[in-house]
Design a protein around this motif. Structure first.
Motif, PDB file in Angstrom:
ATOM      1  N   PHE A   1       9.383  49.463 -47.925  1.00 47.27           N
ATOM      2  CA  PHE A   1       9.616  48.057 -47.591  1.00 47.27           C
ATOM      3  C   PHE A   1       9.447  47.217 -48.850  1.00 47.27           C
ATOM      4  CE2 PHE A   1       7.968  49.843 -43.601  1.00 47.27           C
ATOM      5  CZ  PHE A   1       8.985  49.479 -42.750  1.00 47.27           C
ATOM      6  N   GLN A   2      10.156  46.080 -48.903  1.00 45.21           N
ATOM      7  CA  GLN A   2       9.968  45.133 -49.987  1.00 45.21           C
ATOM      8  C   GLN A   2      10.203  43.734 -49.444  1.00 45.21           C
ATOM      9  OE1 GLN A   2      12.985  45.041 -52.991  1.00 45.21           O
ATOM     10  NE2 GLN A   2      11.921  43.528 -54.224  1.00 45.21           N
ATOM     11  N   HIS A   3       9.308  42.808 -49.784  1.00 42.94           N
ATOM     12  CA  HIS A   3       9.512  41.392 -49.461  1.00 42.94           C
ATOM     13  C   HIS A   3       9.774  40.692 -50.782  1.00 42.94           C
ATOM     14  CE1 HIS A   3       8.020  37.509 -47.285  1.00 42.94           C
ATOM     15  NE2 HIS A   3       9.168  37.356 -47.891  1.00 42.94           N
ATOM     16  N   ASP A   4      11.021  40.315 -51.018  1.00 41.98           N
ATOM     17  CA  ASP A   4      11.410  39.634 -52.248  1.00 41.98           C
ATOM     18  C   ASP A   4      11.170  38.142 -52.053  1.00 41.98           C
ATOM     19  OD1 ASP A   4      12.725  38.375 -54.358  1.00 41.98           O
ATOM     20  OD2 ASP A   4      14.237  39.964 -54.492  1.00 41.98           O
ATOM     21  N   THR A   5      10.089  37.647 -52.643  1.00 44.16           N
ATOM     22  CA  THR A   5       9.730  36.239 -52.435  1.00 44.16           C
ATOM     23  C   THR A   5      10.668  35.295 -53.174  1.00 44.16           C
ATOM     24  OG1 THR A   5       8.088  36.475 -54.194  1.00 44.16           O
ATOM     25  CG2 THR A   5       7.306  36.660 -51.915  1.00 44.16           C
ATOM     26  N   ASP A   6      11.330  35.764 -54.250  1.00 43.34           N
ATOM     27  CA  ASP A   6      12.289  34.903 -54.947  1.00 43.34           C
ATOM     28  C   ASP A   6      13.508  34.621 -54.079  1.00 43.34           C
ATOM     29  OD1 ASP A   6      10.660  34.825 -57.171  1.00 43.34           O
ATOM     30  OD2 ASP A   6      11.715  36.447 -58.219  1.00 43.34           O
ATOM     31  N   LYS A   7      14.042  35.667 -53.444  1.00 43.36           N
ATOM     32  CA  LYS A   7      15.207  35.502 -52.563  1.00 43.36           C
ATOM     33  C   LYS A   7      14.781  35.153 -51.145  1.00 43.36           C
ATOM     34  CE  LYS A   7      17.958  38.915 -55.059  1.00 43.36           C
ATOM     35  NZ  LYS A   7      18.537  40.246 -54.996  1.00 43.36           N
ATOM     36  N   ASP A   8      13.492  35.262 -50.850  1.00 45.16           N
ATOM     37  CA  ASP A   8      12.923  35.032 -49.524  1.00 45.16           C
ATOM     38  C   ASP A   8      13.595  35.921 -48.474  1.00 45.16           C
ATOM     39  OD1 ASP A   8      10.995  33.979 -47.943  1.00 45.16           O
ATOM     40  OD2 ASP A   8      12.002  32.074 -47.557  1.00 45.16           O
ATOM     41  N   LEU A   9      13.732  37.202 -48.814  1.00 44.36           N
ATOM     42  CA  LEU A   9      14.323  38.188 -47.910  1.00 44.36           C
ATOM     43  C   LEU A   9      13.428  39.416 -47.829  1.00 44.36           C
ATOM     44  CD1 LEU A   9      18.063  38.115 -49.062  1.00 44.36           C
ATOM     45  CD2 LEU A   9      17.137  37.175 -46.947  1.00 44.36           C
TER      46      LEU A   9
ATOM     47  N   GLY B   1      15.235  40.877 -42.705  1.00 42.34           N
ATOM     48  CA  GLY B   1      14.414  39.727 -42.374  1.00 42.34           C
ATOM     49  C   GLY B   1      14.342  38.758 -43.541  1.00 42.34           C
ATOM     50  N   GLY B   2      13.636  37.652 -43.326  1.00 42.47           N
ATOM     51  CA  GLY B   2      13.510  36.685 -44.401  1.00 42.47           C
ATOM     52  C   GLY B   2      12.807  35.421 -43.959  1.00 42.47           C
ATOM     53  N   GLY B   3      12.914  34.431 -44.808  1.00 38.19           N
ATOM     54  CA  GLY B   3      12.244  33.154 -44.577  1.00 38.19           C
ATOM     55  C   GLY B   3      12.983  32.243 -43.613  1.00 38.19           C
ATOM     56  N   LYS B   4      12.639  30.962 -43.665  1.00 37.90           N
ATOM     57  CA  LYS B   4      13.129  29.970 -42.702  1.00 37.90           C
ATOM     58  C   LYS B   4      14.646  29.921 -42.580  1.00 37.90           C
ATOM     59  CE  LYS B   4       9.241  26.879 -43.386  1.00 37.90           C
ATOM     60  NZ  LYS B   4       8.788  25.651 -44.036  1.00 37.90           N
ATOM     61  N   LYS B   5      15.362  30.074 -43.700  1.00 38.65           N
ATOM     62  CA  LYS B   5      16.814  29.902 -43.689  1.00 38.65           C
ATOM     63  C   LYS B   5      17.548  31.013 -42.938  1.00 38.65           C
ATOM     64  CE  LYS B   5      16.745  27.437 -48.053  1.00 38.65           C
ATOM     65  NZ  LYS B   5      16.934  27.577 -49.485  1.00 38.65           N
ATOM     66  N   VAL B   6      16.981  32.209 -42.918  1.00 39.88           N
ATOM     67  CA  VAL B   6      17.690  33.343 -42.304  1.00 39.88           C
ATOM     68  C   VAL B   6      16.923  33.990 -41.153  1.00 39.88           C
ATOM     69  CG1 VAL B   6      18.948  33.899 -44.415  1.00 39.88           C
ATOM     70  CG2 VAL B   6      16.754  34.995 -43.962  1.00 39.88           C
ATOM     71  N   ARG B   7      15.721  33.505 -40.889  1.00 37.86           N
ATOM     72  CA  ARG B   7      14.835  34.147 -39.914  1.00 37.86           C
ATOM     73  C   ARG B   7      15.485  34.349 -38.545  1.00 37.86           C
ATOM     74  NH1 ARG B   7       9.781  31.028 -40.089  1.00 37.86           N
ATOM     75  NH2 ARG B   7       9.465  32.163 -42.022  1.00 37.86           N
ATOM     76  N   GLN B   8      16.275  33.377 -38.081  1.00 39.30           N
ATOM     77  CA  GLN B   8      16.852  33.450 -36.735  1.00 39.30           C
ATOM     78  C   GLN B   8      17.858  34.591 -36.578  1.00 39.30           C
ATOM     79  OE1 GLN B   8      17.250  30.931 -38.858  1.00 39.30           O
ATOM     80  NE2 GLN B   8      19.446  30.667 -39.188  1.00 39.30           N
ATOM     81  N   LYS B   9      18.391  35.136 -37.675  1.00 35.10           N
ATOM     82  CA  LYS B   9      19.373  36.221 -37.585  1.00 35.10           C
ATOM     83  C   LYS B   9      18.722  37.588 -37.345  1.00 35.10           C
ATOM     84  CE  LYS B   9      21.841  36.051 -41.366  1.00 35.10           C
ATOM     85  NZ  LYS B   9      22.729  35.831 -42.516  1.00 35.10           N
ATOM     86  N   TYR B  10      17.398  37.680 -37.539  1.00 40.43           N
ATOM     87  CA  TYR B  10      16.711  38.968 -37.468  1.00 40.43           C
ATOM     88  C   TYR B  10      15.570  38.926 -36.457  1.00 40.43           C
ATOM     89  CZ  TYR B  10      19.044  39.292 -41.985  1.00 40.43           C
ATOM     90  OH  TYR B  10      19.984  39.281 -42.983  1.00 40.43           O
ATOM     91  N   ALA B  11      15.388  40.026 -35.735  1.00 41.54           N
ATOM     92  CA  ALA B  11      14.230  40.134 -34.842  1.00 41.54           C
ATOM     93  C   ALA B  11      12.972  40.159 -35.706  1.00 41.54           C
ATOM     94  CB  ALA B  11      14.333  41.414 -34.011  1.00 41.54           C
TER      95      ALA B  11
END
Length: 168
Positions: free
Chosen positions: A107-115, A63-73
């Motif tokens: 789980f980890q949310h990497d805010t620098d990479k926004d993933l 998962g991730g932020g705006k740029k990649v969000r559409q690729k993941y449920a």
């Protein structure tokens, strides 16, 4: 429907084979996976121990932020967590790439990479050693218990470099 399911099964089988062939820490992308594909991936890729001489961390991008969000449920991290739990894995926020963390994930949310990542610490089986059952079959405690005196002294010397440490 059926064609898409078959494609996702093939995709899961391919990624599961890559996971089983891992010999060091690697990263895998779970873009496009659904519940069935995740269950199959975990069962085939992580359900049996990976043959490796050392512990590893397998990182799954889920998962991730705006740029990649559409690729993941949206619920992919929790679906993956459920698939891992059903295969005997335990969530552990303090897990690390050490042998005592086999069968754990975090789980980890990497805010620098926004993933968003799920780090999995798979069960490890030592690679087949030529010559049958060798020392690899013994646990560290068994090695200490059954070692002859010179081997025991060598183990102690490697683990405790100074005299003051040996006296403690």
């Amino acid at each position: 429907g059926r064609e898409r399911r078959r494609m996702s099964e093939d995709k899961a089988k391919k990624l599961a084979a890559e996971i089983q062939a891992s010999s060091s820490s690697e990263t895998f992308d779970l873009a496009g996976y659904g519940p069935e594909g995740l269950a199959q991936l975990v069962k085939a890729g992580l359900g049996t121990p990976i043959r490796s001489a050392e512990m590893m961390r397998l990182t799954f991008v889920c998962g991730g932020g705006k740029k990649v969000r559409q690729k993941y449920a949206d619920n992919l991290p929790s679906l993956f967590g459920d698939a891992l739990k059903s295969s005997g894995f335990v969530e552990d926020r303090g897990a690390a790439a050490s042998l005592d963390c086999q069968g754990r994930y975090k789980f980890q949310h990497d805010t620098d990479k926004d993933l968003k990542f799920v780090h999995v610490f798979p069960r490890i089986a030592p690679p087949d050693t030529p010559g049958g059952e060798g020392d690899a079959a013994l646990s560290p405690a068994d090695l200490v218990i059954f070692a002859d005196l010179p081997a025991f002294r060598t183990m102690v010397a490697k683990k405790t470099p100074s005299f003051s440490q040996r006296c403690r």
